[in-house]
Design a protein around this motif. Structure first.
Motif, PDB file in Angstrom:
ATOM      1  N   ASP A  91       0.831  -1.209   0.000  1.00 32.55           N
ATOM      2  CA  ASP A  91       0.000   0.000   0.000  1.00 32.55           C
ATOM      3  C   ASP A  91       0.863   1.256   0.000  1.00 32.55           C
ATOM      4  OD1 ASP A  91      -2.353  -1.485   0.007  1.00 32.55           O
ATOM      5  OD2 ASP A  91      -2.555  -1.405   2.198  1.00 32.55           O
ATOM      6  N   ALA A  92       1.918   1.265   0.818  1.00 32.70           N
ATOM      7  CA  ALA A  92       2.806   2.431   0.904  1.00 32.70           C
ATOM      8  C   ALA A  92       3.587   2.631  -0.394  1.00 32.70           C
ATOM      9  CB  ALA A  92       3.758   2.272   2.091  1.00 32.70           C
ATOM     10  N   ILE A  93       4.078   1.548  -0.976  1.00 29.71           N
ATOM     11  CA  ILE A  93       4.817   1.642  -2.244  1.00 29.71           C
ATOM     12  C   ILE A  93       3.895   2.121  -3.357  1.00 29.71           C
ATOM     13  CG2 ILE A  93       5.992   0.270  -4.017  1.00 29.71           C
ATOM     14  CD1 ILE A  93       6.979  -1.512  -1.596  1.00 29.71           C
ATOM     15  N   TYR A  94       2.709   1.573  -3.417  1.00 24.68           N
ATOM     16  CA  TYR A  94       1.723   1.968  -4.421  1.00 24.68           C
ATOM     17  C   TYR A  94       1.404   3.459  -4.276  1.00 24.68           C
ATOM     18  CZ  TYR A  94      -2.675   1.767  -7.111  1.00 24.68           C
ATOM     19  OH  TYR A  94      -3.687   1.983  -8.018  1.00 24.68           O
ATOM     20  N   ALA A  95       1.278   3.933  -3.065  1.00 22.02           N
ATOM     21  CA  ALA A  95       1.025   5.361  -2.834  1.00 22.02           C
ATOM     22  C   ALA A  95       2.208   6.201  -3.315  1.00 22.02           C
ATOM     23  CB  ALA A  95       0.755   5.620  -1.349  1.00 22.02           C
ATOM     24  N   ARG A  96       3.442   5.760  -3.046  1.00 17.05           N
ATOM     25  CA  ARG A  96       4.621   6.515  -3.510  1.00 17.05           C
ATOM     26  C   ARG A  96       4.680   6.547  -5.035  1.00 17.05           C
ATOM     27  NH1 ARG A  96       6.737   4.429   1.324  1.00 17.05           N
ATOM     28  NH2 ARG A  96       7.578   2.537   0.403  1.00 17.05           N
ATOM     29  N   VAL A  97       4.380   5.426  -5.668  1.00 13.29           N
ATOM     30  CA  VAL A  97       4.375   5.359  -7.142  1.00 13.29           C
ATOM     31  C   VAL A  97       3.391   6.381  -7.696  1.00 13.29           C
ATOM     32  CG1 VAL A  97       3.684   3.902  -9.103  1.00 13.29           C
ATOM     33  CG2 VAL A  97       5.206   2.984  -7.334  1.00 13.29           C
ATOM     34  N   ARG A  98       2.187   6.402  -7.142  1.00 19.20           N
ATOM     35  CA  ARG A  98       1.164   7.348  -7.610  1.00 19.20           C
ATOM     36  C   ARG A  98       1.552   8.792  -7.278  1.00 19.20           C
ATOM     37  NH1 ARG A  98      -3.859   5.756  -4.859  1.00 19.20           N
ATOM     38  NH2 ARG A  98      -2.394   4.820  -3.459  1.00 19.20           N
ATOM     39  N   ASP A  99       2.054   9.041  -6.062  1.00 14.10           N
ATOM     40  CA  ASP A  99       2.439  10.398  -5.655  1.00 14.10           C
ATOM     41  C   ASP A  99       3.547  10.966  -6.535  1.00 14.10           C
ATOM     42  OD1 ASP A  99       0.572  10.250  -3.625  1.00 14.10           O
ATOM     43  OD2 ASP A  99       2.061   9.930  -2.024  1.00 14.10           O
ATOM     44  N   GLN A 100       4.457  10.096  -6.983  1.00 14.64           N
ATOM     45  CA  GLN A 100       5.563  10.545  -7.833  1.00 14.64           C
ATOM     46  C   GLN A 100       5.175  10.599  -9.310  1.00 14.64           C
ATOM     47  OE1 GLN A 100       9.175   8.283  -7.045  1.00 14.64           O
ATOM     48  NE2 GLN A 100       8.694   8.230  -4.863  1.00 14.64           N
ATOM     49  N   GLY A 101       3.959  10.199  -9.615  1.00 17.59           N
ATOM     50  CA  GLY A 101       3.506  10.226 -11.008  1.00 17.59           C
ATOM     51  C   GLY A 101       4.218   9.223 -11.889  1.00 17.59           C
ATOM     52  N   LEU A 102       4.698   8.121 -11.307  1.00 17.02           N
ATOM     53  CA  LEU A 102       5.401   7.106 -12.088  1.00 17.02           C
ATOM     54  C   LEU A 102       4.402   6.276 -12.894  1.00 17.02           C
ATOM     55  CD1 LEU A 102       7.850   5.798  -9.334  1.00 17.02           C
ATOM     56  CD2 LEU A 102       8.360   7.416 -11.175  1.00 17.02           C
ATOM     57  N   THR A 103       4.798   5.909 -14.090  1.00 15.10           N
ATOM     58  CA  THR A 103       3.989   5.004 -14.887  1.00 15.10           C
ATOM     59  C   THR A 103       4.202   3.597 -14.342  1.00 15.10           C
ATOM     60  OG1 THR A 103       4.236   6.413 -16.828  1.00 15.10           O
ATOM     61  CG2 THR A 103       3.548   4.140 -17.215  1.00 15.10           C
ATOM     62  N   PHE A 104       3.118   2.868 -14.175  1.00 12.09           N
ATOM     63  CA  PHE A 104       3.203   1.501 -13.681  1.00 12.09           C
ATOM     64  C   PHE A 104       2.203   0.646 -14.439  1.00 12.09           C
ATOM     65  CE2 PHE A 104       0.064   3.671 -11.153  1.00 12.09           C
ATOM     66  CZ  PHE A 104      -0.947   2.750 -10.958  1.00 12.09           C
TER      67      PHE A 104
END
Length: 142
Positions: A91-104
């Protein structure tokens, strides 16, 4: 012949004659910028800061394995590295990915951008600065 995975010191120390389990100690990961790639991973997974280790930049994982980032003089193939994490960490990693605007993606073939995998646990795929695929999963398939 007995399997070697059930004998020896858990801390990795041993005398010359002592049996010990076979363990993975470190992996060398080629990077365009070893510091940037190591920092990307530690920030993404909320790990301790990368540390110099001779010509490498090292990232230590909780299981004792160390990732040594290196900058080769030549091109290198893209690899995929899988990290098994708990549900809260995901959950925390997913939030960081979204917060940083990374494509996943939900798959390593990049067919499902902006989605997470939900079969047999959760997972996502994201590229690191060197183009390696980082797979973050909550369960392994084998």
């Amino acid at each position: 012949m007995p399997r070697r995975t059930d004998r020896g010191a858990a801390d990795g120390r041993h005398d010359r004659g002592d049996a010990m389990p076979i363990q993975l100690s470190r992996i060398i990961i080629f990077a365009k910028d070893k510091r940037a790639s190591a920092r990307f991973l530690t920030d993404l997974l909320d790990l301790d800061d990368p540390a110099p280790a001779g010509i490498f930049v090292a990232v230590r994982l909780a299981d004792g394995v160390t990732l040594h980032y290196a900058q080769p003089a030549a091109d290198f193939p893209r690899q995929r590295y899988t990290f098994l994490v708990g549900e809260d960490d995901f959950d925390a990693i997913y939030a960081r990915v979204r917060d940083q605007g990374l494509t996943f993606w939900a798959d390593p073939y990049r067919r499902t951008a902006g989605q997470i995998a939900v079969h047999d646990g959760r997972g996502l795929y994201v590229d690191d600065p060197s183009g390696h695929i980082l797979e973050i999963v909550t369960r392994t398939t084998w």
